[in-house]
Scaffold this active site. Sequence first.
Site, PDB file in Angstrom:
ATOM      1  N   GLU A 149       4.510  -4.951   7.274  1.00  0.00           N
ATOM      2  CA  GLU A 149       3.694  -4.206   8.125  1.00  0.00           C
ATOM      3  C   GLU A 149       3.937  -3.889   9.408  1.00  0.00           C
ATOM      4  OE1 GLU A 149       2.385  -6.243   6.045  1.00  0.00           O
ATOM      5  OE2 GLU A 149       0.949  -5.525   4.858  1.00  0.00           O
TER       6      GLU A 149
ATOM      7  N   GLY B  26       0.577  -5.155   0.766  1.00  0.00           N
ATOM      8  CA  GLY B  26      -0.435  -5.032  -0.024  1.00  0.00           C
ATOM      9  C   GLY B  26      -0.180  -5.949  -1.353  1.00  0.00           C
TER      10      GLY B  26
ATOM     11  N   ALA C 137       0.790  -1.225  -0.171  1.00  0.00           N
ATOM     12  CA  ALA C 137      -0.067  -0.105  -0.101  1.00  0.00           C
ATOM     13  C   ALA C 137       0.793   1.259   0.024  1.00  0.00           C
ATOM     14  CB  ALA C 137      -0.845  -0.055   1.196  1.00  0.00           C
TER      15      ALA C 137
ATOM     16  N   GLU D 210      -0.657  -9.461  -0.431  1.00  0.00           N
ATOM     17  CA  GLU D 210      -2.221  -9.669  -0.032  1.00  0.00           C
ATOM     18  C   GLU D 210      -2.951  -9.595  -1.543  1.00  0.00           C
ATOM     19  OE1 GLU D 210      -1.856  -6.539   2.720  1.00  0.00           O
ATOM     20  OE2 GLU D 210      -2.685  -7.736   4.296  1.00  0.00           O
TER      21      GLU D 210
HETATM   22  C1  HXC Z   1       5.039   4.243  -1.420  1.00  0.00           C
HETATM   23  C2  HXC Z   1       6.933   3.429  -2.263  1.00  0.00           C
HETATM   24  C3  HXC Z   1       6.602   2.201  -1.721  1.00  0.00           C
HETATM   25  C4  HXC Z   1       5.489   1.882  -0.846  1.00  0.00           C
HETATM   26  C5  HXC Z   1       8.333   1.801  -2.633  1.00  0.00           C
HETATM   27  N1  HXC Z   1       8.093   3.090  -2.788  1.00  0.00           N
HETATM   28  N2  HXC Z   1       7.451   1.278  -2.005  1.00  0.00           N
HETATM   29  N3  HXC Z   1       6.172   4.524  -2.312  1.00  0.00           N
HETATM   30  N4  HXC Z   1       4.447   3.269  -0.850  1.00  0.00           N
HETATM   31  N5  HXC Z   1       4.993   0.962  -0.286  1.00  0.00           N
HETATM   32  C6  HXC Z   1       8.674   4.404  -3.428  1.00  0.00           C
HETATM   33  C7  HXC Z   1      10.139   4.516  -2.769  1.00  0.00           C
HETATM   34  O1  HXC Z   1       9.594   5.484  -1.826  1.00  0.00           O
HETATM   35  C8  HXC Z   1      10.990   5.207  -3.692  1.00  0.00           C
HETATM   36  O2  HXC Z   1      10.322   6.532  -4.008  1.00  0.00           O
HETATM   37  C9  HXC Z   1      10.644   4.490  -4.962  1.00  0.00           C
HETATM   38  O3  HXC Z   1       9.408   3.845  -4.819  1.00  0.00           O
HETATM   39  C10 HXC Z   1      11.751   3.283  -5.344  1.00  0.00           C
HETATM   40  O4  HXC Z   1      11.542   2.664  -4.175  1.00  0.00           O
HETATM   41  P1  HXC Z   1      13.408   2.510  -3.385  1.00  0.00           P
HETATM   42  O5  HXC Z   1      13.141   2.119  -2.053  1.00  0.00           O
HETATM   43  O6  HXC Z   1      14.082   3.340  -3.920  1.00  0.00           O
HETATM   44  O7  HXC Z   1      13.801   1.031  -4.400  1.00  0.00           O
HETATM   45  P2  HXC Z   1      14.672  -0.331  -3.789  1.00  0.00           P
HETATM   46  O8  HXC Z   1      15.847   0.423  -2.950  1.00  0.00           O
HETATM   47  O9  HXC Z   1      14.914  -1.090  -4.925  1.00  0.00           O
HETATM   48  O10 HXC Z   1      13.659  -0.543  -2.707  1.00  0.00           O
HETATM   49  C11 HXC Z   1      12.471  -1.326  -2.886  1.00  0.00           C
HETATM   50  C12 HXC Z   1      11.678  -1.821  -1.951  1.00  0.00           C
HETATM   51  C13 HXC Z   1      11.574  -0.660  -0.963  1.00  0.00           C
HETATM   52  C14 HXC Z   1      12.488  -2.996  -1.145  1.00  0.00           C
HETATM   53  C15 HXC Z   1      10.631  -2.431  -2.371  1.00  0.00           C
HETATM   54  O11 HXC Z   1      10.845   0.472  -1.685  1.00  0.00           O
HETATM   55  C16 HXC Z   1      10.524  -0.775   0.049  1.00  0.00           C
HETATM   56  O12 HXC Z   1      11.046  -1.410   1.198  1.00  0.00           O
HETATM   57  N6  HXC Z   1       9.343  -0.323  -0.037  1.00  0.00           N
HETATM   58  C17 HXC Z   1       8.288  -0.421   0.977  1.00  0.00           C
HETATM   59  C18 HXC Z   1       7.610  -1.967   1.187  1.00  0.00           C
HETATM   60  C19 HXC Z   1       6.819  -1.954   2.134  1.00  0.00           C
HETATM   61  O13 HXC Z   1       7.120  -1.782   3.320  1.00  0.00           O
HETATM   62  N7  HXC Z   1       5.420  -2.475   1.886  1.00  0.00           N
HETATM   63  C20 HXC Z   1       4.312  -2.555   2.805  1.00  0.00           C
HETATM   64  C21 HXC Z   1       3.477  -1.247   2.707  1.00  0.00           C
HETATM   65  S1  HXC Z   1       2.153  -1.386   3.918  1.00  0.00           S
HETATM   66  P3  HXC Z   1      11.232   7.768  -4.307  1.00  0.00           P
HETATM   67  O14 HXC Z   1      10.441   9.037  -4.415  1.00  0.00           O
HETATM   68  O15 HXC Z   1      12.385   7.991  -3.222  1.00  0.00           O
HETATM   69  O16 HXC Z   1      11.917   7.512  -5.726  1.00  0.00           O
HETATM   70  C22 HXC Z   1       0.937  -2.198   3.174  1.00  0.00           C
HETATM   71  C23 HXC Z   1      -0.140  -2.135   4.054  1.00  0.00           C
HETATM   72  C24 HXC Z   1      -1.380  -3.047   3.506  1.00  0.00           C
HETATM   73  O17 HXC Z   1       1.122  -2.611   2.252  1.00  0.00           O
HETATM   74  C25 HXC Z   1      -2.665  -2.549   4.223  1.00  0.00           C
HETATM   75  C26 HXC Z   1      -2.924  -1.286   4.341  1.00  0.00           C
HETATM   76  C27 HXC Z   1      -4.362  -1.105   4.923  1.00  0.00           C
END
Ligand code: HXC
Length: 259
Positions: A133, A110, A65, A113
């Site tokens: 999460e 997400g 998400a 999921e």
């Molecule tokens: C918003 C995101 C994002 C996310 C990546 N980006 N994942 N933005 N939400 N979930 C953005 C980064 O901020 C970055 O933006 C760009 O995508 C590229 O990501 P990088 O981190 O620079 O890439 P990399 O180093 O290759 O790492 C990839 C990654 C990492 C391992 C996937 O981005 C990451 O850990 N992302 C978050 C994953 C996560 O925690 N997902 C769960 C979310 S909570 P910029 O602007 O800096 O270029 C969830 C809850 C669901 O899903 C239920 C909710 C109700």
Amino acid sequence: MFEHLLVEEKGQIAIVSINNPKSLNALNSATLTELNDCLAGIEGRKDIRVVIVTGAGPKSFVAGADISEMVDATPAEGRAMSLLAMEAFGRLEKMPQVTIAAVNGFALGGGCELAMSCDIRVAADTASFAQPECGLGILPGFGGTQRLARLVGEGRAMELIFTCDRIDAQEAYRIGLVNKVVPKDELIDACVAMADKILSKGSYAVSLAKKSIHTGLDTDLASGLLLEASNFALSFASHDKQEGMRAFLEKRKADLTDF
Ligand code: HXC
């Protein structure tokens, strides 16, 4: 037609790609709304019988998400986002079409999921999976606490959710989170080949089997068996049942058309 999705149709197959490349296909509310609308448009169609869900771009299925949208969200907004995703993801589970997740890279939060809401998961050998999460101070909110436990069992689901460990495609295969792992370049072809094999069977029978499996898993065994008997009876009213069985007895290829 959609800002955050790419939709391609190949015969009876629709390929829906989440397309937010700047955020590795993170799901914001606008994308979830479009996905819900897109699936609502497909579910009533008789000419589309398999839906493949994937992520646009080279390295991510869906990275979760959208954290930038959630960071300042209120509890009510968080709940609304969760319910919106559940509506869209629920369609994948309930629609008569078979749904296949083509997991082409990161399937995090997400994203994992979303993949779990599809009937079948095929992963690229470069894919990875996690429910990160709890590291963000939240818990899975798009169905992860429920579907992960159903797919891989309670103990493994708890470990993955509590540790936030990221696992590779082979480990996801080993624990039953994905059905198959294929070389990245062959992912869509492998999904289309699987779809073609399913399309060569009776689509109506497949849809009844899907409904029996999903609904049955949400109920007790006795109720599930009764549901199977009812759906089995429905298949006996179809053209395909007559054609499929006669073709077998007449030693010819069946022409199965119902859906
Ligand atoms: C918003 C995101 C994002 C996310 C990546 N980006 N994942 N933005 N939400 N979930 C953005 C980064 O901020 C970055 O933006 C760009 O995508 C590229 O990501 P990088 O981190 O620079 O890439 P990399 O180093 O290759 O790492 C990839 C990654 C990492 C391992 C996937 O981005 C990451 O850990 N992302 C978050 C994953 C996560 O925690 N997902 C769960 C979310 S909570 P910029 O602007 O800096 O270029 C969830 C809850 C669901 O899903 C239920 C909710 C109700």
